[in-house]
Write an enzyme that holds these catalytic residues in place. Structure first.
Site: not given
Length: 313
Positions: A242-244
């Site tokens: 879950l990058h951002d």
């Protein structure tokens, strides 16, 4: 302490959507001045639309959304529908937004805001390609020293690449823009794949979103259900990165992250390593340190923050 004034620069993207939701759910920590859309995961028309969809989902239609650059500074646009679906927000059924897109260009909004707010008062959070930010720097270099900090998602060192063997997507799409930003002298905090790949959407974590029994919780669960299939197959992991949202989480609870202040350069010439973030993690060179490059995260704390804040919406 007063909420931190930020601009989110984004190309939504399911994980971008979660980052926007986290910011909108945290008014005691985040004063979101506006959202600027950029072409990246999907073309600009869709990223500008998706940002407004997310604001309406959060019940925050007063949030100002601006369309920015529709292509990289010097290259043809590369998109990521293979990860995010044709809309960028594939998964749940989405309604078209009714809130308006602002008339002003996103780059002009960034410039105007940094000139009108007190120097050092505004943080920029780019979670897509860096085209809008670099374009603003080229058009109005006077804004560069006025920025408090840039907290961005992009790059990698230990994890290397996710769109090519050597490059992370956001940097690869517009490496010339990234080179400008990393060379600007603005204080940089970088959330690379090295961090985000330690923040996986495991089943219990996704179930916690679904257990909210809210529209936001249901949408976040459906988004993660959709996009995690790609990374789980690719990496053989139990969930997807879950990058951002890591960028917004850092602004709220910086103690969740660990990293080093190092030199990071952007490769713009090589066919093999185009878009690579050449991170001097071991401080081998005497190149000046220009980025706080994170490499670890308290994943349990991160997901607890997400669940707690998103439950407010």
């Amino acid at each position: 302490m007063a909420p931190r004034k930020i601009i989110i620069d984004t190309d939504p993207g399911q994980d971008d959507a979660v980052a926007i939701l986290l910011a909108l759910a945290s008014p005691e920590d985040i004063d979101l001045l506006g959202i600027t859309a950029v072409a990246g995961n999907v073309p600009l028309e869709l990223t500008a639309k998706n940002a407004r969809i997310v604001c309406e989902l959060a019940g925050k239609p007063e949030t100002r959304v601006f369309a920015g650059c529709d292509k990289p500074m010097k290259r043809k646009l590369v998109t990521a529908e293979h990860v995010h679906g044709k809309t960028g927000l594939d998964g749940p059924q989405m309604q078209d937004p009714t809130m308006p897109l602002q008339d002003q260009h996103g780059v002009d909004f960034i410039i105007e805001t940094l000139r009108s707010e007190p120097s050092g008062a505004v943080t920029i959070c780019p979670i897509g390609p860096l085209t809008n930010i670099a374009t603003a720097f080229e058009r109005a270099p006077d804004i560069i020293p006025r920025i408090q900090e840039i907290v961005l998602m992009g790059g990698a060192y230990f994890e290397v690449g996710n769109i090519t063997p050597a490059a992370e997507f956001n940097i690869y799409v517009d490496p010339e823009a990234a080179k400008i930003v990393f060379g600007s002298g603005v204080p940089l905090t970088v959330m690379p794949l090295d961090v985000t790949h330690k923040a996986l959407t495991t089943k219990p974590r996704v179930d916690a979103f679904r257990a909210m029994h809210s529209k936001v919780g249901d949408h976040v669960a459906a988004w993660t259900d959709f996009f995690e299939r790609f990374d789980m197959e690719k990496y053989g992991s139990e969930g997807a990165p879950l990058h951002d949202p890591c960028t917004i989480a850092y602004l709220i609870e910086p103690q969740l992250f660990k990293g080093r202040h190092i030199n990071v350069e952007i490769e713009t010439q090589s066919d093999l390593t185009l878009g690579m973030t050449v991170a001097d993690w071991w401080r081998i060179t005497d190149r000046p340190k220009n980025a706080m490059f994170m490499n670890d995260i308290d994943a349990a704390g991160f997901y607890a923050l997400l669940a707690g804040r998103l439950a407010r919406l």
